[in-house]
Design a protein around this motif. Structure first.
Motif, short mmCIF file in Angstrom:
data_model
loop_
_atom_site.label_atom_id
_atom_site.label_comp_id
_atom_site.label_asym_id
_atom_site.label_seq_id
_atom_site.Cartn_x
_atom_site.Cartn_y
_atom_site.Cartn_z
N VAL A 1 -43.83 -50.33 51.36
CA VAL A 1 -43.58 -49.12 52.16
C VAL A 1 -44.83 -48.25 52.20
O VAL A 1 -45.22 -47.75 53.26
CB VAL A 1 -42.38 -48.33 51.58
N ALA A 2 -45.47 -48.09 51.05
CA ALA A 2 -46.69 -47.29 51.01
C ALA A 2 -47.80 -47.92 51.86
O ALA A 2 -48.52 -47.22 52.58
CB ALA A 2 -47.16 -47.15 49.55
N TYR A 3 -47.90 -49.24 51.78
CA TYR A 3 -48.94 -49.93 52.53
C TYR A 3 -48.73 -49.82 54.03
O TYR A 3 -49.65 -49.51 54.79
CB TYR A 3 -48.97 -51.41 52.10
N SER A 4 -47.49 -50.05 54.48
CA SER A 4 -47.23 -49.94 55.92
C SER A 4 -47.40 -48.52 56.42
O SER A 4 -47.81 -48.29 57.55
CB SER A 4 -45.82 -50.47 56.24
N THR A 5 -47.09 -47.54 55.56
CA THR A 5 -47.30 -46.14 55.92
C THR A 5 -48.77 -45.84 56.10
O THR A 5 -49.17 -45.13 57.02
CB THR A 5 -46.69 -45.21 54.85
N PHE A 6 -49.59 -46.40 55.23
CA PHE A 6 -51.03 -46.21 55.33
C PHE A 6 -51.59 -46.85 56.60
O PHE A 6 -52.34 -46.23 57.36
CB PHE A 6 -51.73 -46.81 54.10
N ILE A 7 -51.18 -48.08 56.87
CA ILE A 7 -51.68 -48.81 58.04
C ILE A 7 -51.22 -48.17 59.35
O ILE A 7 -51.93 -48.19 60.36
CB ILE A 7 -51.24 -50.29 57.99
N CYS A 8 -50.04 -47.57 59.34
CA CYS A 8 -49.49 -47.01 60.58
C CYS A 8 -50.31 -45.84 61.11
O CYS A 8 -50.19 -45.47 62.28
CB CYS A 8 -48.03 -46.60 60.41
N MET A 9 -51.15 -45.25 60.27
CA MET A 9 -52.03 -44.17 60.75
C MET A 9 -53.00 -44.70 61.80
O MET A 9 -53.50 -43.95 62.63
CB MET A 9 -52.79 -43.54 59.58
N LEU A 10 -53.24 -46.00 61.77
CA LEU A 10 -54.08 -46.64 62.78
C LEU A 10 -53.23 -47.22 63.91
O LEU A 10 -53.55 -47.06 65.09
CB LEU A 10 -54.91 -47.76 62.14
N THR A 11 -52.11 -47.87 63.55
CA THR A 11 -51.36 -48.61 64.57
C THR A 11 -50.54 -47.72 65.50
O THR A 11 -50.46 -48.01 66.71
CB THR A 11 -50.41 -49.63 63.90
N ILE A 12 -49.95 -46.65 65.01
CA ILE A 12 -49.09 -45.82 65.87
C ILE A 12 -49.87 -45.18 67.01
O ILE A 12 -49.41 -45.24 68.17
CB ILE A 12 -48.32 -44.75 65.05
N PRO A 13 -51.04 -44.57 66.78
CA PRO A 13 -51.79 -44.04 67.93
C PRO A 13 -52.14 -45.13 68.93
O PRO A 13 -52.11 -44.89 70.15
CB PRO A 13 -53.05 -43.46 67.27
N ILE A 14 -52.47 -46.35 68.43
CA ILE A 14 -52.82 -47.44 69.35
C ILE A 14 -51.60 -47.89 70.14
O ILE A 14 -51.66 -48.06 71.36
CB ILE A 14 -53.43 -48.62 68.57
N MET A 15 -50.47 -48.07 69.44
CA MET A 15 -49.25 -48.52 70.11
C MET A 15 -48.76 -47.50 71.13
O MET A 15 -48.20 -47.85 72.17
CB MET A 15 -48.15 -48.79 69.08
N SER A 16 -48.98 -46.23 70.85
CA SER A 16 -48.51 -45.18 71.77
C SER A 16 -49.25 -45.21 73.10
O SER A 16 -48.77 -44.65 74.09
CB SER A 16 -48.68 -43.80 71.12
#
Length: 296
Positions: free
Chosen positions: A278-293
């Motif tokens: 959970v911690a790892y995916s939360t960290f990675i999502c700081m990069l992926t969510i802006p890109i996916m949006s």
């Protein structure tokens, strides 16, 4: 501002939370207390106030569509998770399937949706209802069978109760008076800053040596990129309103839900792996969510 910029601003608050943890301002007791406040008070207030909209048949239909499609997308992810990780031990496979299927759609998803378009929140509420029901029924059953399913836990969840209240007010066309509305707005408005601040300390628990296990990287890739793209590709041909499509896509793209850790601890799953994932995916999502949006 663009959607990506709005999301990056939210993650700046996440980093402030991480700094507060390092400085000792956010202790374990403080984090637990604030988490309870957000889950049981501010999120329900936010839910009710964001369902205070003039009754509209299209909105009602879209709400129900989001609820149904959200549930189906979660079930699809569960099936895929069980197939992809079928060679893992039962203890690991059940955790992986849950990590893959359940996103942080409330604690983190609500602030992201609010930052992008507050009018979409009513559909985020619908998805969250699907999440809670699926998580505490199907999700729990993966660990130790049907005997651990708790419909009572689902019905008594403060966010489900708030959703029922908000949905009833919407369908009956009842508008709350100005003073209660303002109170709900003030309390619900705390959700975004508090949620983002509390995500920060989770990142501080990451240790690179723990992530030699390829499952950490595989579940993050699936959870944050491949599954959202799959849901997007399946939904795009359907005649859905842009708001419904966007909410389903964005909430699928959130990191793994922290409830998976709680369930792993309760029902004999690999809780340590779940917490780190959970911690790892939360960290990675700081990069992926802006890109996916950018797809919106």
């Amino acid at each position: 501002m663009t959607i990506a910029v709005e999301v990056l601003i939210l993650f700046a608050v996440v980093l402030i939370g991480a700094v507060c943890r390092k400085l000792g301002y956010l202790t374990d007791e403080t984090i637990h207390g604030i988490s309870q406040l957000v889950v049981n008070i501010t999120l329900p207030c936010l839910t009710i106030v964001n369902m205070q909209k003039p009754f509209n048949t299209d909105v009602l239909v879209n709400f129900l569509l989001t609820l149904g499609l959200g549930f189906l997308s979660i079930v699809l992810c569960i099936v895929l998770g069980l197939l992809i990780f079928k060679k893992r031990t039962h203890e690991r496979r059940t955790v992986l399937a849950n990590l893959l299927s359940f996103s942080n759609c409330g604690f983190m998803g609500y602030p992201v949706i609010l930052a992008i378009n507050p009018d979409w929140m009513i559909y985020a509420v619908a998805y969250n209802i699907a999440f809670i029901f699926a998580s505490w029924t199907i999700g729990v059953s993966l660990f130790q069978g049907m005997e651990n399913i708790s419909l009572r836990r689902v019905i008594l969840n403060p966010n489900v109760i708030a959703s029922i209240i908000g949905f009833t007010l919407f369908c009956t066309r009842i508008t709350l008076p100005a003073i209660p509305t303002r109170i709900l707005n003030l309390v619900g408005g705390l959700t975004t800053p508090l949620s983002m601040l509390l995500i920060g300390p989770r990142l501080c628990g990451l240790h690179l040596s723990a992530f030699r296990d390829k499952d950490f990287h595989l579940v993050a890739l699936l959870r944050l990129v491949l599954l959202p793209l799959l849901v997007y590709s399946l939904l795009r041909p359907l005649p859905l309103a842009p708001a419904v499509m966007s909410v389903l896509f964005l909430l699928t793209a959130m990191p793994s839900a922290s409830t998976v850790v709680i369930q792993a601890e309760l029902y004999g799953g690999d809780a340590t792996f779940a917490a780190r994932s959970v911690a790892y995916s939360t960290f990675i999502c700081m990069l992926t969510i802006p890109i996916m949006s950018l797809l919106l």
